[in-house]
Design a protein around this motif. Structure first.
Motif, PDB file in Angstrom:
ATOM      1  N   ASN A  58       0.844  -1.200   0.000  1.00 54.26           N
ATOM      2  CA  ASN A  58       0.000   0.000   0.000  1.00 54.26           C
ATOM      3  C   ASN A  58       0.880   1.251   0.000  1.00 54.26           C
ATOM      4  OD1 ASN A  58      -1.744   2.106   0.478  1.00 54.26           O
ATOM      5  ND2 ASN A  58      -2.679   1.224   2.308  1.00 54.26           N
ATOM      6  N   GLN A 104       0.199   4.145   0.507  1.00 47.65           N
ATOM      7  CA  GLN A 104      -0.219   5.126   1.511  1.00 47.65           C
ATOM      8  C   GLN A 104       0.023   4.637   2.943  1.00 47.65           C
ATOM      9  OE1 GLN A 104      -1.091   8.090   0.308  1.00 47.65           O
ATOM     10  NE2 GLN A 104      -0.808   7.165  -1.724  1.00 47.65           N
ATOM     11  N   SER A 105       0.565   3.429   3.103  1.00 45.24           N
ATOM     12  CA  SER A 105       0.759   2.875   4.446  1.00 45.24           C
ATOM     13  C   SER A 105       1.790   3.681   5.226  1.00 45.24           C
ATOM     14  CB  SER A 105       1.212   1.417   4.365  1.00 45.24           C
ATOM     15  OG  SER A 105       2.554   1.327   3.904  1.00 45.24           O
ATOM     16  N   ASP A 106       1.779   3.482   6.545  1.00 49.46           N
ATOM     17  CA  ASP A 106       2.764   4.162   7.390  1.00 49.46           C
ATOM     18  C   ASP A 106       4.181   3.751   7.002  1.00 49.46           C
ATOM     19  OD1 ASP A 106       0.901   5.566   9.084  1.00 49.46           O
ATOM     20  OD2 ASP A 106       0.463   3.648  10.046  1.00 49.46           O
ATOM     21  N   GLN A 163       5.222   5.561   3.951  1.00 50.10           N
ATOM     22  CA  GLN A 163       5.548   6.954   4.280  1.00 50.10           C
ATOM     23  C   GLN A 163       6.936   7.046   4.918  1.00 50.10           C
ATOM     24  OE1 GLN A 163       2.353   9.423   6.088  1.00 50.10           O
ATOM     25  NE2 GLN A 163       1.030   7.642   5.777  1.00 50.10           N
ATOM     26  N   GLU A 202       9.411   6.844   2.196  1.00 54.30           N
ATOM     27  CA  GLU A 202       9.487   8.128   1.491  1.00 54.30           C
ATOM     28  C   GLU A 202      10.320   9.132   2.274  1.00 54.30           C
ATOM     29  OE1 GLU A 202       8.475   9.773  -1.445  1.00 54.30           O
ATOM     30  OE2 GLU A 202       8.541   7.685  -2.066  1.00 54.30           O
TER      31      GLU A 202
END
Length: 442
Positions: A213, A215-217, A220, A223
């Protein structure tokens, strides 16, 4: 690189590994610019191979198989890092009884050691029996000087350093609140959580570890690592998490929590993870090569969730350190009495215990990856498989397995096609193969 037949393996180390020799020849011909880039890592010697082109760290979770090989052995170049230096090396000798073959069965089919290497995308593997090399494999151009990244195997290294800090009195107790060491977390979701709950991933603080995912923690966090200001970015992410369950009731794997544990350890010791590892274990235990730890702030903070980079044999030496309960060659024990056993007293929190793993799945950042009790049509069967092992596991198939009863340590480097496949896939086959290896070496 094809796996050599067992009788082709030079167990006596009488000749220099050909790939290493080739790499050394190439390194001697490297341009000054390339060598400068290597020296920019603060390493005294350049690991081989030194790949010219590195994959984009922003897409680490979706790298191709070829990119994973290059990326994982150049992690020390992909990110800023702190070096931990070796001292006088303790040699690893060849075993009197080498491993010639081991076989397991799954879904009605039998697989050999050679099959296993291919099925697991293995790029490095080491079997230490009674502290000696029973079998060793380096593929994909890797050499004895290659620094391979740990991924979450680093969590087990951090938990070990927490044990050292307890023995030294740098950390008072695992029952201390996190806020004793991180007072600015008062009033956040971490308020009221103990170090014991943090190290067993039972904090109750929500964290999405989904590697698929974007958008998962975890995504992130990845990133944050690919851009400047990493420490502040990750701290903001972790500090802003919400509470999902009461502390201690539920087990939920969290790289965010593991990062925080590393941060607590650094505050307690006043040293980076790399510096503390060097001082307490790496030099005193006799590791043979320098390693690099992924730094969020070079010289100030290393990441507790992953980022440990070292050679295959030094991964094995670390496993031996655990096998012997943290006893140095001098005879000094630097882990608390019973620490290794406690590390595998698997948490009984909800989510850890299942029909497949009735004893529980997770301890002090070590895994229980024994053959599931529910596994069918497999050999070794669950009742005949290796019991009471500690497994350090990292995504895409990085492993250190320690079994004290069998006096056995197994290291594996891999580039699995999936970061975290189903337990019925590669993790199951690893458990079966490691059990088969233990049987073959008895």
């Amino acid at each position: 690189e094809a796996l050599p037949e067992p009788n082709e393996i030079n167990m006596k180390n009488k000749t220099l590994n050909r790939s290493l020799l080739a790499a050394l020849v190439v390194s001697s011909l490297l341009s000054p610019a390339v060598m400068a880039a290597c020296h920019g890592t603060d390493l005294n010697q350049c690991p081989a191979p030194f790949d010219a082109t590195l994959p984009d760290t922003h897409s680490m979770l979706t790298w191709s198989q070829a990119d994973r090989v290059v990326g994982f052995r150049n992690d020390y170049r992909n990110y800023a890092g702190d070096v931990f230096r070796h001292g006088k090396a303790t040699p690893l000798l060849a075993a009197e009884k080498p491993l010639t073959d081991a076989r397991y069965q799954v879904n009605g089919k039998t697989y050999t050691l050679q099959d296993y290497v291919k099925r697991q995308n293995v790029s490095g593997m080491l079997v230490l029996k009674d502290g000696k090399i029973a079998w060793k494999y380096l593929g994909e151009g890797n050499t004895d000087s290659t620094l391979w990244t740990s991924r979450s195997v680093g969590k087990s290294v951090v938990s070990t350093l927490v044990g050292v800090a307890l023995k030294e009195g740098k950390i008072h107790s695992l029952d201390d609140l996190i806020t004793r060491y991180e007072p600015d977390l008062k009033g956040t979701a971490w308020d009221g959580v103990t170090l014991r709950q943090l190290i067993t991933h039972t904090s109750g603080v929500a964290w999405n570890e989904d590697y698929t995912n974007p958008q998962s923690d975890f995504a992130q966090l990845t990133e944050c690592e690919a851009k400047p200001g990493t420490y502040d970015c990750v701290r903001k992410l972790v500090k802003g998490l919400r509470r999902e369950h009461p502390a201690g009731e539920n087990w939920s794997y969290s790289s965010g929590g593991a990062w925080l544990l590393g941060d607590v350890l650094e505050r307690a010791t006043g040293m980076t993870l790399a510096a503390y590892l060097e001082k307490s274990i790496w030099q005193p235990y006799g590791m043979a090569n320098d390693g690099v730890w992924h730094a969020y702030r070079k010289g100030q903070h290393d990441v507790g969730a992953h980022g440990f980079n070292a050679t295959l044999e030094d991964w094995g030496r670390f496993g031996e350190f655990i096998l012997h309960n943290g006893t140095l060659p001098s005879g000094k024990q630097i882990l608390p009495d019973g620490w290794v056993k406690e590390s595998s007293d698997w948490t009984q929190a909800k989510g850890s215990v299942s029909d497949a793993h009735p004893k529980g799945l997770y301890g002090y950042q070590w895994w229980n990856n024994e053959v599931p009790a529910t596994a069918k049509d497999v050999k070794p069967a669950p009742e005949d498989s290796l019991k009471d092992s500690l497994w350090a596991l990292g995504i895409f198939g990085q492993m250190i397995m320690v079994n004290q009863k069998e006096n056995l340590v197994i290291v594996q480097w891999s580039t699995w096609p999936q970061a975290e496949p189903s337990f019925s896939a590669q993790p199951l086959e690893a458990s079966l193969m490691f059990s088969a290896i233990a049987q073959a070496l008895r």
